[in-house]
Design a protein around this motif. Sequence first.
Motif, PDB file in Angstrom:
ATOM      1  N   ASN A  97       0.806  -1.227   0.000  1.00 53.00           N
ATOM      2  CA  ASN A  97       0.000   0.000   0.000  1.00 53.00           C
ATOM      3  C   ASN A  97       0.839   1.278   0.000  1.00 53.00           C
ATOM      4  N   LYS A  98       2.118   1.146  -0.368  1.00 51.98           N
ATOM      5  CA  LYS A  98       2.986   2.316  -0.509  1.00 51.98           C
ATOM      6  C   LYS A  98       3.505   2.343  -1.941  1.00 51.98           C
ATOM      7  N   LYS A  99       3.677   3.559  -2.478  1.00 50.02           N
ATOM      8  CA  LYS A  99       4.111   3.679  -3.873  1.00 50.02           C
ATOM      9  C   LYS A  99       5.591   4.011  -3.975  1.00 50.02           C
ATOM     10  N   ILE A 100       6.224   3.500  -5.041  1.00 48.38           N
ATOM     11  CA  ILE A 100       7.589   3.880  -5.405  1.00 48.38           C
ATOM     12  C   ILE A 100       7.565   4.199  -6.895  1.00 48.38           C
ATOM     13  N   CYS A 101       8.177   5.313  -7.287  1.00 50.37           N
ATOM     14  CA  CYS A 101       8.271   5.664  -8.712  1.00 50.37           C
ATOM     15  C   CYS A 101       9.688   5.359  -9.199  1.00 50.37           C
ATOM     16  N   PHE A 102       9.790   4.509 -10.225  1.00 57.06           N
ATOM     17  CA  PHE A 102      11.086   4.127 -10.781  1.00 57.06           C
ATOM     18  C   PHE A 102      11.345   4.849 -12.094  1.00 57.06           C
ATOM     19  N   LEU A 103      12.570   5.367 -12.252  1.00 56.78           N
ATOM     20  CA  LEU A 103      13.014   5.924 -13.530  1.00 56.78           C
ATOM     21  C   LEU A 103      13.998   4.933 -14.138  1.00 56.78           C
ATOM     22  N   ASP A 104      13.654   4.393 -15.303  1.00 52.89           N
ATOM     23  CA  ASP A 104      14.549   3.467 -16.006  1.00 52.89           C
ATOM     24  C   ASP A 104      15.262   4.271 -17.076  1.00 52.89           C
ATOM     25  N   THR A 105      16.551   4.517 -16.893  1.00 50.79           N
ATOM     26  CA  THR A 105      17.302   5.359 -17.837  1.00 50.79           C
ATOM     27  C   THR A 105      18.189   4.502 -18.730  1.00 50.79           C
ATOM     28  N   PRO A 106      18.554   5.031 -19.926  1.00 50.86           N
ATOM     29  CA  PRO A 106      19.494   4.297 -20.769  1.00 50.86           C
ATOM     30  C   PRO A 106      20.928   4.523 -20.299  1.00 50.86           C
ATOM     31  N   GLY A 107      21.152   4.572 -19.001  1.00 53.04           N
ATOM     32  CA  GLY A 107      22.484   4.827 -18.446  1.00 53.04           C
ATOM     33  C   GLY A 107      22.498   6.179 -17.762  1.00 53.04           C
ATOM     34  N   HIS A 108      23.679   6.533 -17.221  1.00 54.78           N
ATOM     35  CA  HIS A 108      23.779   7.756 -16.430  1.00 54.78           C
ATOM     36  C   HIS A 108      23.860   9.017 -17.284  1.00 54.78           C
ATOM     37  N   GLU A 109      23.974   8.864 -18.641  1.00 58.54           N
ATOM     38  CA  GLU A 109      24.011  10.052 -19.506  1.00 58.54           C
ATOM     39  C   GLU A 109      22.717  10.857 -19.367  1.00 58.54           C
ATOM     40  N   ALA A 110      21.567  10.137 -19.377  1.00 57.30           N
ATOM     41  CA  ALA A 110      20.270  10.820 -19.255  1.00 57.30           C
ATOM     42  C   ALA A 110      20.143  11.471 -17.881  1.00 57.30           C
ATOM     43  N   PHE A 111      20.608  10.747 -16.867  1.00 54.07           N
ATOM     44  CA  PHE A 111      20.592  11.253 -15.490  1.00 54.07           C
ATOM     45  C   PHE A 111      21.355  12.582 -15.431  1.00 54.07           C
ATOM     46  N   THR A 112      22.527  12.601 -16.103  1.00 54.94           N
ATOM     47  CA  THR A 112      23.374  13.791 -16.095  1.00 54.94           C
ATOM     48  C   THR A 112      22.797  14.911 -16.937  1.00 54.94           C
TER      49      THR A 112
ATOM     50  N   ILE B  51      38.996  10.210 -23.407  1.00 50.70           N
ATOM     51  CA  ILE B  51      37.947  11.140 -22.972  1.00 50.70           C
ATOM     52  C   ILE B  51      36.716  10.911 -23.844  1.00 50.70           C
ATOM     53  N   THR B  52      35.588  10.559 -23.213  1.00 50.63           N
ATOM     54  CA  THR B  52      34.366  10.189 -23.940  1.00 50.63           C
ATOM     55  C   THR B  52      33.287  11.257 -23.786  1.00 50.63           C
ATOM     56  N   GLU B  53      32.166  11.062 -24.530  1.00 51.17           N
ATOM     57  CA  GLU B  53      31.017  11.976 -24.439  1.00 51.17           C
ATOM     58  C   GLU B  53      30.471  12.036 -23.015  1.00 51.17           C
ATOM     59  N   SER B  54      30.481  10.875 -22.330  1.00 51.57           N
ATOM     60  CA  SER B  54      29.962  10.799 -20.955  1.00 51.57           C
ATOM     61  C   SER B  54      30.748  11.718 -20.021  1.00 51.57           C
TER      62      SER B  54
ATOM     63  N   LEU C 101      29.210  14.939 -17.979  1.00 52.22           N
ATOM     64  CA  LEU C 101      29.379  15.081 -16.524  1.00 52.22           C
ATOM     65  C   LEU C 101      30.024  16.427 -16.210  1.00 52.22           C
ATOM     66  N   ALA C 102      31.022  16.818 -17.018  1.00 53.74           N
ATOM     67  CA  ALA C 102      31.689  18.115 -16.833  1.00 53.74           C
ATOM     68  C   ALA C 102      30.713  19.260 -17.042  1.00 53.74           C
ATOM     69  N   SER C 103      29.846  19.123 -18.050  1.00 56.73           N
ATOM     70  CA  SER C 103      28.856  20.167 -18.342  1.00 56.73           C
ATOM     71  C   SER C 103      27.865  20.315 -17.196  1.00 56.73           C
ATOM     72  N   ALA C 104      27.398  19.177 -16.668  1.00 55.82           N
ATOM     73  CA  ALA C 104      26.413  19.202 -15.569  1.00 55.82           C
ATOM     74  C   ALA C 104      27.016  19.745 -14.291  1.00 55.82           C
TER      75      ALA C 104
ATOM     76  N   GLU D 287      33.184  17.159 -30.456  1.00 59.37           N
ATOM     77  CA  GLU D 287      31.974  17.854 -30.916  1.00 59.37           C
ATOM     78  C   GLU D 287      31.084  18.260 -29.739  1.00 59.37           C
ATOM     79  N   VAL D 288      30.909  17.314 -28.777  1.00 54.42           N
ATOM     80  CA  VAL D 288      30.061  17.596 -27.601  1.00 54.42           C
ATOM     81  C   VAL D 288      30.694  18.697 -26.744  1.00 54.42           C
ATOM     82  N   ALA D 289      32.049  18.669 -26.614  1.00 52.45           N
ATOM     83  CA  ALA D 289      32.753  19.689 -25.823  1.00 52.45           C
ATOM     84  C   ALA D 289      32.570  21.076 -26.427  1.00 52.45           C
ATOM     85  N   LYS D 290      32.590  21.145 -27.771  1.00 51.18           N
ATOM     86  CA  LYS D 290      32.366  22.434 -28.452  1.00 51.18           C
ATOM     87  C   LYS D 290      30.944  22.924 -28.196  1.00 51.18           C
ATOM     88  N   ARG D 291      29.986  21.998 -28.295  1.00 52.90           N
ATOM     89  CA  ARG D 291      28.578  22.355 -28.115  1.00 52.90           C
ATOM     90  C   ARG D 291      28.278  22.782 -26.677  1.00 52.90           C
TER      91      ARG D 291
END
Length: 707
Positions: free
Chosen positions: A257-272, A548-551, A555-558, A576-580
């Motif tokens: 009788n208690k609710k939990i809301c789950f977020l299923d992400t495609p990895g931590h990129e979306a989280f960030t 050094i990857t997009e991830s 993370l640096a941007s966030a 490209e992502v670093a420039k953007r």
Amino acid sequence: MKKIRIYELARELGISSKDLIEKISELDISVGNHMSTLENEEAEIIKSLLSNNEKKDDSNEKIHSKGDNIGTKENEENIKVKTVEGKNNKKHKSKKQSNKSKLKNNNMNKENNIIGKEGNEVVIEIESNIIVKDLADKIDVSPSQIISKLIGLGVMVNQNQAIDSDIAIIVAEEFGVELKVKEVSEDNNISLEEEFNLDYEDDPKDLKTRAPIVTVMGHVDHGKTSLLDAIKETSVTKSEAGGITQHIGAYAVNINNKKICFLDTPGHEAFTSMRARGAQVTDIAILVVAADDGVMPQTIEAINHAKAANVPIIVAINKMDKPTANVDRIKQELVENSLVPEDWGGDTITVPVSAKNRVGIEELLEMILLVAEMQELKANPNRNAVGTIVEAQLDKGKGPLATVLVQKGTLQVGDIVVSGSSFGRVRAMLDDKGKRVKKAGPSMPVVILGLSEVPNAGDLLYAVEDEKIGRSLAEKNKEIVRAEQMRSDQKVSLDDLFERIKLGEIKDLNIIIKGDVRGSIEALKQSLEKLDTEEVKTNIIHGGVGGITESDIMLASASNAIVVGFNVRPNLNAIEVAKREKVDVRTYRVIYEAIEDIQAAIKGMHAPKIVEEVIGRAEVRATFRLPNGSTIAGIYVLDGKIARNGKVRLLRNDIVIFEGDVSSLKRFKDDAREVLSGYEAGLGLENYNDIKEGDLLEAYVLKEVEK
């Protein structure tokens, strides 16, 4: 002797763990937290003492109730009348306040547009850059008239392009209008939320307990979606391409009788990326680690992302059904990454589970509810809704669809909502199972229909009083986005670090370190942490082995961080992502150069005179051995150009293997001075022959810049 945990005893007594801890501390029994244990004798004493207190309270209530029974009906009627009057008064007050705010906003708009008259000339305030169409509206002429004047000045633009304020002033003068550039002081900036009173602080009396919002994170193929599948008892995994999550989903689950809301992400990129937009959605992070695989690079990244967001972590050790599962090894690896399990004397909850066999799922859910209970998560359901866009898409039949996670208030069908530059009336709402619902309270995910355009994931959604407010908010947000696109984003950079420290804009310098080996990262980390001063603190928020990857850039941007690479380079996507995202990426071959650069930036010394500029990248597609023993690389230029008199570095898996000069560069049999993007060539490196297929060559030049 048998022992019992605090939360188990609290469940027996039917009270919360927090209340029980408070009562135990009053009895002079020392306990740490909800996971602390008590001897059976102690537990029995606590039970008897608490039951005696309850009996006393009951007897006192009976004595008072005898005197209070007279006139209960009259009292109830009076209370009803007062509450109705209170509600009506609140409605009248809110209407008066909204009318006042509308008048105030109208006056502000008038002041911003026309600020006075000088003779026959009208004086209008504008931003530092302005769209041609907007300028035409302000001075009440057609865009074609403005464009013809601009052509006369040698400026070729269309009505949707921006022009500089200096040019706008010259054009406006010819129409008898004087323009002044608006001076923006950051201290006096009022956000749209404050101006329209959208996201105000709630009275603590109005707050009610809400369900926790949980994000599932971890390394690829460690069973994140399978675990959610076990929790929901559905088959989400089967519908996904290759078993990998292709979207962000939000699911509400009922447990006891208690609710939990789950977020299923495609990895931590979306989280960030959601954090990068300022949306702190998650209350608890579930870190899924495979018992037969261990802590992997993406697991470490997930830990750092959760820590950067200051979110409590529960570790689910999955795949316990595998014969190679080793829980102790996993716990040891967690300790190495600053997550000490509770049974090892730390404060990180670890739960062994098997998503495949549905083992340990109940215990995991119990721990989630326990952590949520300790956090005391609350929200006011009786107010205009505020939520976050979890995902959004354009449906051919239904138009723009947005998955909204309501955080405050209650969202209802028919509400006028605004999110970024999109607004509209909620025509329909669907829950996570696809059923139509009429309203959604705090921590409830719903898909809404009726927006004017597709909003951005991570944007906040507000319910407003009427369509005019919604439309004006959306228009203002469009103007803000335009202005932000025109001026460069103020991300932290070593070049302007000292100036921003002096102005008090920066108190913490966040750094992400990537290196070729773990030892180098630790050495660099320890050296940089010693650079703290009174004005600025150095924080190493993530360190990892590899390129050094997009991830890393996200993370640096966030986190508003700079990326320091030691013996590694960013790949093309990361560049490209670093420039953007306007993220400062620095790469070094010598540790003390990295330390000196950052120390110089903090202390206000100038940036180095010699800077490096990458001019091209090429891929090695074949190798040829010459009779003299040297190796020639058959290359294909991917980007920019490769010059014969330039310097190059050889990268293997984004790690620097060699750095030096080009000995020869040929197109067919002829010597070439340079080879441009899209062409093939033969290239030799000076005093180096260990070239392999698949290696990357990065050409660069050293330039001298003025201080």
